[in-house]
Write an enzyme that holds these catalytic residues in place. Structure first.
Site, PDB file in Angstrom:
ATOM      1  N   ASP A   1      30.713  77.439  45.908  1.00  0.00           N
ATOM      2  CA  ASP A   1      31.746  76.930  45.010  1.00  0.00           C
ATOM      3  C   ASP A   1      31.563  75.419  44.899  1.00  0.00           C
ATOM      4  O   ASP A   1      31.684  74.691  45.889  1.00  0.00           O
ATOM      5  CB  ASP A   1      33.128  77.265  45.590  1.00  0.00           C
TER       6      ASP A   1
ATOM      7  N   SER B   1      29.204  68.867  26.699  1.00  0.00           N
ATOM      8  CA  SER B   1      29.698  69.636  25.553  1.00  0.00           C
ATOM      9  C   SER B   1      29.860  68.694  24.371  1.00  0.00           C
ATOM     10  O   SER B   1      30.074  67.482  24.542  1.00  0.00           O
ATOM     11  CB  SER B   1      31.049  70.275  25.877  1.00  0.00           C
TER      12      SER B   1
ATOM     13  N   TYR C   1      39.976  70.074  29.220  1.00  0.00           N
ATOM     14  CA  TYR C   1      38.545  70.353  29.098  1.00  0.00           C
ATOM     15  C   TYR C   1      37.812  69.167  28.488  1.00  0.00           C
ATOM     16  O   TYR C   1      36.769  68.731  28.993  1.00  0.00           O
ATOM     17  CB  TYR C   1      38.338  71.604  28.240  1.00  0.00           C
TER      18      TYR C   1
ATOM     19  N   LYS D   1      34.758  66.765  30.111  1.00  0.00           N
ATOM     20  CA  LYS D   1      33.435  66.653  29.489  1.00  0.00           C
ATOM     21  C   LYS D   1      33.144  65.222  29.047  1.00  0.00           C
ATOM     22  O   LYS D   1      31.989  64.775  29.101  1.00  0.00           O
ATOM     23  CB  LYS D   1      33.327  67.632  28.316  1.00  0.00           C
TER      24      LYS D   1
END
Length: 253
Positions: free
Chosen positions: A58, A138, A150, A154
């Site tokens: 992880d 991204s 998110y 990024k």
């Protein structure tokens, strides 16, 4: 850089872009360690190719990433390509205290997961030079066309990649930024686009992105956008900011 005989590590390898990149790197001749939390998926992936090895870890765990780097060094003696792909879409809107937890989770996985792996593999990558780090960011790290949590994670990944590239290059490590556009994966089903004939035209397959990962690993490119035409949107964001902001407001409702 010729990939035959090289050692690569891919995080988030149990599905989507990570699984496709693991296969593509192995097909290109590299020995690949696929890393993820889901051991059953990794075992299935490793069973497809004798150059693919599985490792359950992880990347939000400091000890786990340190142990991973140590295992790769002891088992293979080198790491020539590190693909930081582990990530997830977390959260929707950001409107108050209840949304802070989503931002923390997104930063911890999508950004700090990359930070941890880069930090733990830094010395091994340098010792294995010439080598590559491919950070799967991204287009949302350029345009903020995603959930705030998110997008923030990024944007941070893009910033880190650009900030360390010159310094790491002095040690023979090319740190590369790969910015996929919309792609259909398990974590990103893109149902609204898949159901539309026009929408399907803007989607990329994980295999397309995996080919770009291999190409970037070979070339050590500073930046790559997939599909390439998405780059026009990034350029428009800077040279035609009012138009971009108007379109973003409309998209966000």
């Amino acid at each position: 850089m010729e990939l035959t005989g090289k050692v690569a590590v891919v995080t988030g390898a149990s599905s989507g872009i990570g699984a496709a990149s693991t296969r593509a790197l192995a097909h290109a001749g590299a020995t690949v360690v696929g890393v993820a939390r889901r051991g059953d998926r990794l075992a299935s992936l490793a069973g497809e190719h004798d150059r693919v090895h599985s490792y359950v870890a992880d990347v939000t765990d400091d000890t786990a990433t340190a142990t991973l780097a140590g295992w790769v060094e002891s088992r293979f003696g080198a790491c020539h390509v590190l693909v930081n792909n582990a990530g997830a879409s977390i959260g929707r809107r950001f409107r108050g205290p209840d949304d802070v937890a989503d931002v923390r989770r997104a930063i911890d996985l999508n950004f700090l997961g990359t930070v941890r792996c880069m930090a733990e593999f830094a010395d091994l990558l340098s010792a294995s030079a010439p080598s590559r780090v491919v950070n799967v960011a991204s287009v949302a790290g350029k345009l903020a066309a995603a959930s705030p949590a998110y997008a923030a994670s990024k944007f941070a990944t893009v910033g880190l990649t650009e900030a360390v590239r010159a310094d790491w290059a002095r040690r023979g490590v090319a740190v590369c930024q790969l910015n996929p556009g919309l792609a259909v994966t398990e974590g990103f089903p893109q149902s609204g686009f898949v159901e539309s004939r026009l929408g399907r035209r803007v989607l990329a397959d994980p295999e397309d992105i995996a080919e770009a990962v291999v190409d970037v690993a070979r070339r050590g490119s500073a930046e790559r956008t997939v599909p390439r035409w998405y780059r026009a949107l990034v350029v428009a964001r800077h040279v035609a900011s009012p138009v971009y902001r108007a379109a973003l407001r409309r998209a966000q409702g």
